[in-house]
Design a protein around this motif. Structure first.
Motif, PDB file in Angstrom:
ATOM      1  N   LYS A 410       0.826  -1.205   0.000  1.00  0.00           N
ATOM      2  CA  LYS A 410       0.000   0.000   0.000  1.00  0.00           C
ATOM      3  C   LYS A 410       0.862   1.258   0.000  1.00  0.00           C
ATOM      4  O   LYS A 410       0.548   2.230  -0.691  1.00  0.00           O
ATOM      5  N   GLU A 411       1.951   1.231   0.751  1.00  0.00           N
ATOM      6  CA  GLU A 411       2.821   2.406   0.807  1.00  0.00           C
ATOM      7  C   GLU A 411       3.471   2.671  -0.549  1.00  0.00           C
ATOM      8  O   GLU A 411       3.555   3.817  -1.005  1.00  0.00           O
ATOM      9  N   ALA A 412       3.922   1.614  -1.207  1.00  0.00           N
ATOM     10  CA  ALA A 412       4.493   1.774  -2.550  1.00  0.00           C
ATOM     11  C   ALA A 412       3.433   2.265  -3.529  1.00  0.00           C
ATOM     12  O   ALA A 412       3.705   3.128  -4.382  1.00  0.00           O
ATOM     13  N   PHE A 413       2.226   1.742  -3.391  1.00  0.00           N
ATOM     14  CA  PHE A 413       1.134   2.144  -4.281  1.00  0.00           C
ATOM     15  C   PHE A 413       0.814   3.629  -4.132  1.00  0.00           C
ATOM     16  O   PHE A 413       0.570   4.319  -5.128  1.00  0.00           O
ATOM     17  N   TYR A 414       0.806   4.140  -2.900  1.00  0.00           N
ATOM     18  CA  TYR A 414       0.492   5.558  -2.682  1.00  0.00           C
ATOM     19  C   TYR A 414       1.491   6.458  -3.402  1.00  0.00           C
ATOM     20  O   TYR A 414       1.118   7.431  -4.056  1.00  0.00           O
ATOM     21  N   GLU A 415       2.772   6.140  -3.278  1.00  0.00           N
ATOM     22  CA  GLU A 415       3.765   7.000  -3.925  1.00  0.00           C
ATOM     23  C   GLU A 415       3.715   6.862  -5.439  1.00  0.00           C
ATOM     24  O   GLU A 415       3.766   7.868  -6.162  1.00  0.00           O
ATOM     25  N   ILE A 416       3.600   5.628  -5.936  1.00  0.00           N
ATOM     26  CA  ILE A 416       3.515   5.434  -7.388  1.00  0.00           C
ATOM     27  C   ILE A 416       2.253   6.100  -7.936  1.00  0.00           C
ATOM     28  O   ILE A 416       2.273   6.769  -8.983  1.00  0.00           O
ATOM     29  N   GLY A 417       1.135   5.953  -7.210  1.00  0.00           N
ATOM     30  CA  GLY A 417      -0.108   6.574  -7.644  1.00  0.00           C
ATOM     31  C   GLY A 417      -0.026   8.086  -7.642  1.00  0.00           C
ATOM     32  O   GLY A 417      -0.537   8.753  -8.564  1.00  0.00           O
ATOM     33  N   ALA A 418       0.627   8.659  -6.626  1.00  0.00           N
ATOM     34  CA  ALA A 418       0.782  10.112  -6.577  1.00  0.00           C
ATOM     35  C   ALA A 418       1.655  10.605  -7.726  1.00  0.00           C
ATOM     36  O   ALA A 418       1.361  11.630  -8.352  1.00  0.00           O
ATOM     37  N   GLN A 419       2.713   9.871  -8.033  1.00  0.00           N
ATOM     38  CA  GLN A 419       3.565  10.270  -9.160  1.00  0.00           C
ATOM     39  C   GLN A 419       2.789  10.208 -10.467  1.00  0.00           C
ATOM     40  O   GLN A 419       2.905  11.115 -11.308  1.00  0.00           O
ATOM     41  N   ALA A 420       2.003   9.143 -10.651  1.00  0.00           N
ATOM     42  CA  ALA A 420       1.216   9.023 -11.881  1.00  0.00           C
ATOM     43  C   ALA A 420       0.212  10.166 -12.004  1.00  0.00           C
ATOM     44  O   ALA A 420       0.033  10.759 -13.089  1.00  0.00           O
ATOM     45  N   ALA A 421      -0.484  10.470 -10.901  1.00  0.00           N
ATOM     46  CA  ALA A 421      -1.463  11.553 -10.918  1.00  0.00           C
ATOM     47  C   ALA A 421      -0.813  12.888 -11.208  1.00  0.00           C
ATOM     48  O   ALA A 421      -1.349  13.720 -11.965  1.00  0.00           O
TER      49      ALA A 421
END
Length: 428
Positions: A410-421
């Motif tokens: 989940k922590e990796a997903f949050y950062e990757i998702g924020a970068q994508a957004a």
């Protein structure tokens, strides 16, 4: 303050008054209560214990406000992220309403401490604006307004036109004005809170991480690299930055990275056109943004993400584009400071009260709402230790700490998702 405070504490480190003088713990000592963690909860607990004549010793691993207390945007909010009606659904009617009442009044507790102890922390009490992005955001804020107003809170949903006047931008469909809330310089406040605790008789040791906690015949012995404190009661107040004893406090939370950029001080005419009332703001997007003004007229703008690796370039580029869209009057945007930290998120976005053992207690899990909740929860823990309330009187039930499911993913997903957004966001 380490590591590099330019990346961890940014503008707050360069604009806060100095922290009170403290030293590393050396040798053996005794206290009625030992508090692990020198943030809002720990220093508030120390202050309120000392005012009651109860000896309190704070052990901080780094420096006062090193964790989330010194890195956040400085919004002094009432309540939590979740809808007011949801708290009784999750916690039950008794605990839910207690928590709503406590947190609804929490900003006033912060303001009172600031005024009582004359803390120089850029206090603004003009309220906050929760800004509606699109029709869905407006519908959410209509629900929040209804639920808070039914509880007597001084909140009001502003029209699109009123919102544009308050913010200086026509980007939002409306905004929920909460007159209970405000803004502060967060590192300055926690340093002032620590100074107030010391003034009342508490002891604070920095550079003194708790390495172990063990039960002895004399009480709980908390060992540090060069000393120890033995006490009847231990308060764990380390929250998302917990290391060492009872590290489960950190592991039951999923880290959400959050960054802030601060512009150079704006010219007088531009400053007058942006947030003329000096409210603090955040929006209803899933990858949300926040913005506010500091005393010198710097615009502070933040969102989800870590300023490390590729994220530093992506988030900085997005911040410039997003600010230009919000406030075209800024012109060429130059940032004076940048920093980031971690928000600890629980699975239901609500804080936790844990009893780790007889005499070892703590409240944690503020989900990005640490300033006011941390302050009043520290006071609540002091009241509990002083015998002014029982566990049955608390605003939270006693729960066991459990590791968050799939936490690293989940922590990796949050950062990757924020970068994508942010890579695609706010582009023309």
């Amino acid at each position: 303050m380490s590591p590099d405070p330019r990346k961890t504490h940014g503008l707050w480190e360069t604009s806060a008054p100095p922290a009170p003088d403290t030293v590393m713990l050396r040798g053996e000592t005794r206290s009625e209560v030992v508090i692990v963690g020198g943030g809002y909860t720990g220093n508030s607990a120390a202050l309120h214990l000392a005012k009651r004549g109860i000896s309190a010793t704070v052990l901080e691993a780094k420096s006062i406000g090193f964790g989330g207390a010194g890195r956040n945007v400085g919004l002094v909010n009432a309540g939590m992220w979740v809808m007011p009606d949801e708290l009784p659904n999750v916690l039950g009617e008794v605990y839910g309403e207690r928590l709503l009442n406590l947190l609804g009044d929490a900003p006033s507790a912060v303001f009172e401490i600031v005024k009582t102890y004359d803390i120089d922390c850029q206090l603004q009490t003009e309220g906050t604006l929760h800004c509606a992005v699109g029709a869905a955001g407006l519908a959410e804020l209509q629900q929040r307004e209804d639920q808070w107003r039914r509880r007597g809170a001084p909140v009001r949903l502003l029209s699109r036109e009123e919102t544009a006047q308050k913010i200086g931008s026509d980007a939002y469909e409306g905004a929920l004005l909460d007159l209970r809330a405000g803004t502060i310089q967060p590192l300055a406040y926690v340093r002032g809170l620590a100074a107030a605790a010391i003034r009342e008789g508490a002891t604070i040791h920095t550079d003194s991480p708790a390495l172990s906690v063990e039960k002895t015949s004399g009480g709980w012995r908390v060992a540090t690299p060069e000393g120890s404190v033995t006490a009847d009661t231990v308060i764990m107040a380390t929250d998302a930055y917990t290391q060492g004893p009872w590290e489960i406090i950190r592991r039951e939370q999923v880290h959400l990275p959050y960054f802030n950029f601060a512009t150079r001080p704006l010219s007088d005419n531009v400053r007058a056109s942006i947030l003329p009332g000096r409210e603090g703001c955040w929006d209803t997007k899933e990858v949300l943004s926040s913005f506010r003004m500091d005393r010198m007229g710097r615009l502070i703008f933040g969102s989800v993400g870590a300023l490390s690796g590729a994220g530093e370039i992506i988030h900085k580029g997005w911040a410039r584009r997003a600010l230009h869209r919000l406030f075209p009057q800024l012109g060429d945007i130059a940032f004076e400071a940048e920093w980031y930290g971690q928000i600890g998120m629980t699975d239901d976005n609500l804080p936790r009260f844990h009893k780790f053992a007889d005499g070892v207690i703590g409240i944690s899990g503020y989900n990005g709402r640490g300033i006011a909740p941390g302050t009043v929860m520290g006071r609540t823990l002091a009241q509990l230790v002083a015998g002014e309330m029982t566990e049955a009187d608390l605003p939270l039930p006693v729960t066991d700490a459990r590791e968050a499911a799939l936490r690293p993913f989940k922590e990796a997903f949050y950062e990757i998702g924020a970068q994508a957004a942010h890579l695609a966001g706010a582009r023309f």
